[in-house]
Design a protein around this motif. Structure first.
Motif, PDB file in Angstrom:
ATOM      1  N   LYS A 138      -9.816  -0.025 -13.665  1.00  0.00           N
ATOM      2  CA  LYS A 138      -8.821  -0.806 -14.410  1.00  0.00           C
ATOM      3  C   LYS A 138      -7.966  -0.007 -15.394  1.00  0.00           C
ATOM      4  O   LYS A 138      -7.063  -0.561 -15.975  1.00  0.00           O
ATOM      5  CB  LYS A 138      -9.413  -2.009 -15.179  1.00  0.00           C
ATOM      6  CG  LYS A 138     -10.558  -2.722 -14.530  1.00  0.00           C
ATOM      7  CD  LYS A 138     -10.098  -3.577 -13.375  1.00  0.00           C
ATOM      8  CE  LYS A 138     -11.236  -4.433 -12.835  1.00  0.00           C
ATOM      9  NZ  LYS A 138     -12.490  -3.730 -12.508  1.00  0.00           N
TER      10      LYS A 138
ATOM     11  N   LEU B 272      -9.389 -12.694 -16.931  1.00  0.00           N
ATOM     12  CA  LEU B 272      -8.933 -13.747 -17.839  1.00  0.00           C
ATOM     13  C   LEU B 272      -7.447 -13.987 -17.603  1.00  0.00           C
ATOM     14  O   LEU B 272      -6.685 -13.045 -17.381  1.00  0.00           O
ATOM     15  CB  LEU B 272      -9.152 -13.343 -19.302  1.00  0.00           C
ATOM     16  CG  LEU B 272     -10.577 -12.893 -19.680  1.00  0.00           C
ATOM     17  CD1 LEU B 272     -10.636 -12.530 -21.157  1.00  0.00           C
ATOM     18  CD2 LEU B 272     -11.598 -13.975 -19.335  1.00  0.00           C
TER      19      LEU B 272
ATOM     20  N   THR C 237      -7.547 -19.348 -18.538  1.00  0.00           N
ATOM     21  CA  THR C 237      -8.809 -19.272 -19.274  1.00  0.00           C
ATOM     22  C   THR C 237      -8.585 -19.888 -20.651  1.00  0.00           C
ATOM     23  O   THR C 237      -7.700 -19.449 -21.385  1.00  0.00           O
ATOM     24  CB  THR C 237      -9.227 -17.801 -19.429  1.00  0.00           C
ATOM     25  OG1 THR C 237      -9.075 -17.138 -18.177  1.00  0.00           O
ATOM     26  CG2 THR C 237     -10.661 -17.694 -19.901  1.00  0.00           C
TER      27      THR C 237
ATOM     28  N   ALA D 204      -5.799 -10.183 -17.558  1.00  0.00           N
ATOM     29  CA  ALA D 204      -6.493  -8.936 -17.901  1.00  0.00           C
ATOM     30  C   ALA D 204      -7.833  -8.915 -17.172  1.00  0.00           C
ATOM     31  O   ALA D 204      -8.476  -9.949 -17.029  1.00  0.00           O
ATOM     32  CB  ALA D 204      -6.715  -8.843 -19.406  1.00  0.00           C
ATOM     33  N   GLN D 205      -8.212  -7.722 -16.694  1.00  0.00           N
ATOM     34  CA  GLN D 205      -9.483  -7.565 -15.971  1.00  0.00           C
ATOM     35  C   GLN D 205     -10.320  -6.479 -16.627  1.00  0.00           C
ATOM     36  O   GLN D 205      -9.792  -5.483 -17.104  1.00  0.00           O
ATOM     37  CB  GLN D 205      -9.233  -7.085 -14.538  1.00  0.00           C
ATOM     38  CG  GLN D 205      -8.615  -8.091 -13.608  1.00  0.00           C
ATOM     39  CD  GLN D 205      -8.526  -7.519 -12.188  1.00  0.00           C
ATOM     40  OE1 GLN D 205      -9.348  -6.702 -11.768  1.00  0.00           O
ATOM     41  NE2 GLN D 205      -7.521  -7.953 -11.439  1.00  0.00           N
ATOM     42  N   ARG D 206     -11.646  -6.676 -16.615  1.00  0.00           N
ATOM     43  CA  ARG D 206     -12.567  -5.627 -17.036  1.00  0.00           C
ATOM     44  C   ARG D 206     -13.820  -5.703 -16.172  1.00  0.00           C
ATOM     45  O   ARG D 206     -14.092  -6.721 -15.547  1.00  0.00           O
ATOM     46  CB  ARG D 206     -12.999  -5.790 -18.501  1.00  0.00           C
ATOM     47  CG  ARG D 206     -11.889  -5.657 -19.532  1.00  0.00           C
ATOM     48  CD  ARG D 206     -11.328  -4.241 -19.654  1.00  0.00           C
ATOM     49  NE  ARG D 206     -10.367  -4.185 -20.746  1.00  0.00           N
ATOM     50  CZ  ARG D 206      -9.087  -4.559 -20.657  1.00  0.00           C
ATOM     51  NH1 ARG D 206      -8.605  -5.025 -19.511  1.00  0.00           N
ATOM     52  NH2 ARG D 206      -8.293  -4.491 -21.702  1.00  0.00           N
TER      53      ARG D 206
ATOM     54  N   ASP E  60     -16.644  -7.813 -11.995  1.00  0.00           N
ATOM     55  CA  ASP E  60     -15.324  -7.791 -12.598  1.00  0.00           C
ATOM     56  C   ASP E  60     -15.045  -9.169 -13.183  1.00  0.00           C
ATOM     57  O   ASP E  60     -15.402 -10.188 -12.591  1.00  0.00           O
ATOM     58  CB  ASP E  60     -14.239  -7.457 -11.556  1.00  0.00           C
ATOM     59  CG  ASP E  60     -14.174  -5.965 -11.269  1.00  0.00           C
ATOM     60  OD1 ASP E  60     -15.009  -5.220 -11.814  1.00  0.00           O
ATOM     61  OD2 ASP E  60     -13.297  -5.547 -10.495  1.00  0.00           O
TER      62      ASP E  60
END
Lengths: 201, 238
Positions: free
Chosen positions: A81, B47, A3, B55-57, B44
């Motif tokens: 998460k 990045l 990203t 990282a996930q959110r 979801d």
């Protein structure tokens, strides 16, 4: 794919080793549930093992308190998460429940059912051998209603939605039957270390 | 119960960024998810750094399905937030972001679920409820709805101008707004009773906000006689 411009904030290596893929560490204890907390009176609380519709054994609160106690300390992982490290739980192990009932597991699967309309499926193999308990205490105190008290299932090696709150019983099923979230696209097994969040993962 | 959606990670592209409040920004993303979701569901986001670190959110979808091929996310900038600060400080129009979804069929509403529809939101917890209001306006304006919305201040309230405009213009939509740090009451039994009076017995209730807000609101609703099975809750943020 990377990203553009994302660097991230890496945890210390010790923390990272304990974090399953996609998880991050929290210090608080977030609360997730599908609806309001059910109202539960210990005077009428019961916990029941069933084979399909047939009751196998039932305990009231006092009888449940008289069962052998088990403790477990470790990390828990929520599918939303977050992971929380070094949580401490106390309750009655699945093995001790079966022993007190004087039975062997009649099938290889079961549904944990809550006092709300919640249910979730877990293979029996994941509950035996000290891997799961009906927890009544968290960090030394009775589990608060928000966290599933007076009693919740605890299967800490699976995502926490498998650890049904306000549990009222375990129902053995012939096949692996989907519970509340599993019918809505969540994974049938839910292993955090294999990132098994949703159907197809 | 919906058919299992295709939850593979897919790239979405940011097509627009706009401020919502001082702390919340809106991101429009072009994605296939736009073709098949229900208001209230979330996505979801993942990045990936150059070295593979990820990282996930999860973020609620603010838009209603609108044929635009895009979804709108409203992301609150959290102090030290690993993913939210990326969105607030780095993300630009044209950036590709990995997404999967839609997720979360329990906290979702469509016209077939009927009404009256009672929505109770605290702070940025109003985002998935906004998706329901936007959808109702186009797909089922005949269904009565009421939004009970609590925020700290008017300027903190997410999409308040839009929500007030809708309440003014759309028959069948009522709004009770309270700004708790500007003299407004926190949500209480009287507020819930008045909402139920205005709306009638709801067929579906959705509550979203921070944990204490959700706990209080859900308890008040049950005490006011709403069947617990009709109430769906979601905690937002964190």
């Amino acid at each position: 794919m990377a990203t553009r411009g994302f660097v991230g904030r890496r945890s210390p290596e010790e923390t990272q080793k304990r974090l399953p893929p996609g998880q991050h560490r929290v210090e608080d204890f977030p609360i997730l549930q599908i609806g309001p907390n059910p109202v539960i009176d210990l005077a009428t609380w019961r916990f029941t093992l069933r084979d399909g519709a047939k009751p196998l054994k039932s305990w009231d609160w006092d009888a449940f308190q008289a069962l052998p106690r088990t403790t477990w300390q470790g990390d828990i992982h929520c599918v939303t998460k977050w992971s929380k490290f070094d949580t401490g739980w106390e309750g009655v192990s699945f093995d001790d429940l079966l022993a007190d009932a004087g039975i062997a597991a009649p099938t290889d699967f079961l549904l944990a059912e809550g006092y709300d309309d919640y249910s979730t499926n877990v293979p029996v193999a994941d509950l035996v051998g000290g891997r799961a308990m009906i927890a009544t205490h968290y960090d030394g105190a009775p589990i608060e209603p928000d966290h599933g008290g007076p009693a919740r299932l605890l299967v800490p090696h699976l995502y926490l939605w498998k650890s049904a709150k306000w549990v009222k019983g375990l129902r053995f099923t012939k096949k692996d039957e989907a519970g509340f979230w599993e019918m809505r696209g969540y994974h049938m097994y839910g292993d955090p270390w294999r990132d098994q969040r949703y159907t197809g993962d | 119960m919906t058919e299992a959606p295709d939850l593979r990670w897919r790239e979405g592209v940011i097509t627009a960024i706009a401020p919502v409040t001082a702390r919340v920004k809106s991101f429009r993303l072009r994605t296939k998810i736009a073709d098949a979701y229900r208001p209230g569901q979330h996505v979801d986001v993942r990045l990936t750094a150059e070295d593979g670190y990820r990282a996930q959110r999860s973020y609620s979808i603010a838009s209603a399905p609108d044929g635009s091929g895009t979804i709108e996310l409203m992301i609150e900038g959290l102090e030290g937030g690993e993913v939210s600060s990326f969105f607030h400080e780095i993300a630009e129009v044209g950036d590709a972001i990995e997404l999967r979804g839609p997720i979360g069929g329990s906290f979702s509403w469509g016209p077939a679920d009927g009404g009256p529809l009672l929505l109770v939101g605290g702070g940025s917890g109003v985002v998935p409820l906004l998706a329901m209001l936007r959808h109702r306006a186009v797909a089922a304006p005949e269904i009565p709805a009421l939004l009970l919305y609590s925020a700290r201040t008017r300027s903190d309230a997410v999409a308040l101008a839009e929500i007030e405009a809708r309440a003014g213009a759309e028959p069948g939509l009522s709004l009770t707004f309270t700004a708790t740090r500007e003299g407004g009451r926190r949500i209480d039994a009287a507020m819930v009773a008045e909402a139920l009076d205005r709306l009638g017995q709801p067929a579906r209730v959705f509550v979203c906000g921070a944990t204490p807000f959700v706990r209080t609101a859900a308890t008040l609703l049950v005490e006011a006689g709403v069947a617990p099975g009709l109430i769906r809750t979601e905690r937002f943020g964190g």
